[in-house]
Design a protein around this motif. Structure first.
Motif, PDB file in Angstrom:
ATOM      1  N   LYS A  33      -5.549  -4.452  -2.630  1.00  0.00           N
ATOM      2  CA  LYS A  33      -6.134  -3.477  -1.707  1.00  0.00           C
ATOM      3  C   LYS A  33      -7.391  -3.978  -1.002  1.00  0.00           C
ATOM      4  O   LYS A  33      -7.790  -3.436   0.012  1.00  0.00           O
ATOM      5  CB  LYS A  33      -6.412  -2.153  -2.411  1.00  0.00           C
ATOM      6  CG  LYS A  33      -7.347  -2.252  -3.575  1.00  0.00           C
ATOM      7  CD  LYS A  33      -7.443  -0.911  -4.261  1.00  0.00           C
ATOM      8  CE  LYS A  33      -8.206  -1.075  -5.570  1.00  0.00           C
ATOM      9  NZ  LYS A  33      -8.171   0.117  -6.361  1.00  0.00           N
ATOM     10  N   ASP A  34      -8.009  -5.051  -1.507  1.00  0.00           N
ATOM     11  CA  ASP A  34      -9.183  -5.618  -0.834  1.00  0.00           C
ATOM     12  C   ASP A  34      -8.805  -6.529   0.329  1.00  0.00           C
ATOM     13  O   ASP A  34      -9.630  -6.812   1.189  1.00  0.00           O
ATOM     14  CB  ASP A  34     -10.031  -6.404  -1.836  1.00  0.00           C
ATOM     15  CG  ASP A  34     -10.614  -5.495  -2.918  1.00  0.00           C
ATOM     16  OD1 ASP A  34     -10.812  -4.290  -2.624  1.00  0.00           O
ATOM     17  OD2 ASP A  34     -10.844  -5.989  -4.034  1.00  0.00           O
ATOM     18  N   ASN A  35      -7.572  -7.000   0.342  1.00  0.00           N
ATOM     19  CA  ASN A  35      -7.104  -7.908   1.384  1.00  0.00           C
ATOM     20  C   ASN A  35      -6.094  -7.153   2.261  1.00  0.00           C
ATOM     21  O   ASN A  35      -4.940  -6.960   1.878  1.00  0.00           O
ATOM     22  CB  ASN A  35      -6.468  -9.154   0.749  1.00  0.00           C
ATOM     23  CG  ASN A  35      -6.190 -10.237   1.763  1.00  0.00           C
ATOM     24  OD1 ASN A  35      -6.129  -9.983   2.959  1.00  0.00           O
ATOM     25  ND2 ASN A  35      -5.993 -11.446   1.268  1.00  0.00           N
TER      26      ASN A  35
END
Length: 114
Positions: A33-35
């Motif tokens: 979810k961070d990328n």
């Protein structure tokens, strides 16, 4: 060797598997979810799998309309036969429409033309 299943049910099971595979791929995006790029790739691959499943369901629906409906001599239920030999959807009784194949041992290779 795995037990033989009715052709229509086998293709429907494959399409259902594509749906579950698509959802699993989409849920895999949670781990990234961070990328944003990886999330987009995972969601797109999952969506493509679900779209492919829809196409397979449509194809088997069209193919099912061309199948010959018969009454199974073993269980008495209505089933459909694709090809020269197939199995009953309910009781797994071998069925054939070719009188030359009656009484022979059931084999998937009988569907192939020589």
């Amino acid at each position: 060797m795995k037990p033989y299943k009715n052709k229509i049910n086998r293709i429907r099971s494959f399409a259902l598997g594509l749906i579950f595979f698509g959802f699993i791929i989409m849920y895999g995006a949670i781990f990234f979810k961070d990328n944003g790029i990886l999330v987009t790739i995972f969601v797109t691959l999952g969506l493509l799998s679900i779209i492919a499943s829809t196409a397979v369901y449509g194809w088997i629906g069209l193919l099912s309309t061309k199948a010959v409906p018969v009454v199974c001599p073993n269980c008495g239920k209505h089933t459909k036969v694709l090809g020269r030999v197939d199995m009953c959807m309910y009781c797994k009784e071998p069925l054939t429409l070719d009188p030359n194949l009656e009484g022979q041992e059931f084999n998937e290779a009988l569907n192939k033309k020589k």
